[in-house]
Enzyme design. Structure first.
Site, PDB file in Angstrom:
ATOM      1  N   ASP A 190       1.072  -1.056   0.239  1.00 13.96           N
ATOM      2  CA  ASP A 190      -0.202   0.246  -0.003  1.00 13.96           C
ATOM      3  C   ASP A 190       0.779   1.632  -0.097  1.00 13.96           C
ATOM      4  O   ASP A 190       0.466   2.539  -0.447  1.00 13.96           O
ATOM      5  CB  ASP A 190      -1.153  -0.051   1.011  1.00 13.96           C
ATOM      6  CG  ASP A 190      -1.683   1.172   1.496  1.00 13.96           C
ATOM      7  OD1 ASP A 190      -2.782   1.371   0.309  1.00 13.96           O
ATOM      8  OD2 ASP A 190      -1.445   2.330   2.462  1.00 13.96           O
ATOM      9  N   GLU A 223      -2.578  -4.965  -3.358  1.00 15.11           N
ATOM     10  CA  GLU A 223      -1.424  -4.565  -2.421  1.00 15.11           C
ATOM     11  C   GLU A 223      -0.655  -6.032  -2.408  1.00 15.11           C
ATOM     12  O   GLU A 223       1.306  -5.275  -2.204  1.00 15.11           O
ATOM     13  CB  GLU A 223      -1.747  -3.987  -1.775  1.00 15.11           C
ATOM     14  CG  GLU A 223      -3.128  -2.543  -1.863  1.00 15.11           C
ATOM     15  CD  GLU A 223      -3.555  -2.094  -0.849  1.00 15.11           C
ATOM     16  OE1 GLU A 223      -3.495   0.071  -0.794  1.00 15.11           O
ATOM     17  OE2 GLU A 223      -4.056  -2.524   0.367  1.00 15.11           O
TER      18      GLU A 223
END
Lengths: 223, 223
Positions: free
Chosen positions: B44, B116
């Site tokens: 992320d 992610e």
């Protein structure tokens, strides 16, 4: 000016190839259109990433929740403002006349934003590897000290849990004084804890902040 | 399994040196303790940073606010789930029995989180420069198309502004149905717009989401 910038660069540990990037990074939006907010956006994301990576490698068994809380502690405004004060950044900020008058060079949000902008500027000056090394050196001690779990809780929560663990009554907070106008108030709060003298005082721009500050002082006495 | 992993790697455009990183990245927490959430945390932050940098360079005159909104559009769950579907990631996810039964391989949040985590895994496999190049290739078309301003507004706002511009009455939203228990509700909302047939329906896990979804469909008809 150049001499002054040299001093700042030596404090930061980075000699800019493009010094105009540094000038931009220390220019608050109050000082004109060539301000530091775009660099701040970039620097914020670089700092988050470098700290995430450092925590990921340093704590191989810690949950993402704990990593996330540790990162929040390390990149929050308060921590960045501390870094800014270590660099004596307030002496170098370029502010508009209004901010100058009202002491903007001491304001935590302005200082913290400028640190992020400087990170963005360093990245634009020399790319990732060097930026990462520099950030890790800025954060060396904080990364050394941070631990998953308890440290990430706010002081009021920690104080409450500490007292509960000792089966003592919960602390009480009393607002002693509020001064200043509506948009710029200063709260003085006293935290009363059984067994501690009553002069534990916290000051802050909101009641909540003042209480947290008082709780932090109470913790310092108790731990 | 290996053959299957090869297909995924070829879709991703990255051949892992440490394939165990990829396996970890596609393992949902429902499937056991070696799940992908730590990699998701790392990925992320890497994605945010790479997209921030790309926007910073691509839009030299755009404000930090607009960059921030564009980034939010590019890294939100919906976009990541789209990427996941392009990689047909649902076919590869490793889920626990409960998630398998309830169709977790189609759930946007699980797909987005896995993307992610894959980004985190790629970074751990080959460091920054390669990861950046790969992400920029995944995002090439989206970065090509994104513009500051209007696209970042939510569908309800865009619909309202469109109708105001045409001097038409504002849309109205009517909840047609709510089903499910308190923590797992599904709202069905109808959006009524002058000049459009009335069957414009949105479904979502909250009233707001259902309204946004209905507004999006109304926009598709109007634009």
């Amino acid at each position: 000016m150049d001499n002054k910038l040299d001093r700042l660069q030596s404090k930061l540990g980075h000699q800019f190839q493009k010094e105009e990037l540094l000038v931009r990074a220390i220019t608050h939006r109050s000082a004109g259109s060539k301000h530091n907010e775009r660099l701040e956006f970039l620097g914020d994301s670089i700092l988050s990433m470098v700290i995430a990576e450092a925590l990921f490698c340093r704590f191989p068994d810690v949950s993402e929740g704990d990593m996330s809380r540790m990162r929040a502690t390390l990149v929050r405004e308060k921590t960045l403002a501390e870094l800014a004060r270590e660099f004596e950044l307030g002496d170098y900020l370029i502010l508009g006349p209004g901010e100058l008058k009202s002491g903007g060079f001491r304001r935590e949000s302005i200082l913290a934003d400028a640190v992020e902008a400087i990170i963005g500027a360093i990245y634009m000056d020399c790319q990732m590897d060097r930026t990462r090394d520099l950030l890790l050196s800025w954060y060396a001690e904080r990364l050394e000290q941070i631990r998953p779990g308890v440290e990430q809780k706010d002081p009021k929560t920690r104080l409450q849990e500490l007292l509960q663990g000792q089966r003592k009554p919960l602390p009480t907070y009393v607002v002693l004084k509020v001064k200043g106008e509506a948009h710029n108030q200063e709260f003085t709060v006293q935290c009363e804890v059984e067994g501690l003298p009553t002069e534990i005082i916290g000051i802050g721009s909101s009641r909540r902040k003042a209480e947290q500050s008082a709780a932090e002082r109470a913790l310092e006495r108790l731990l």
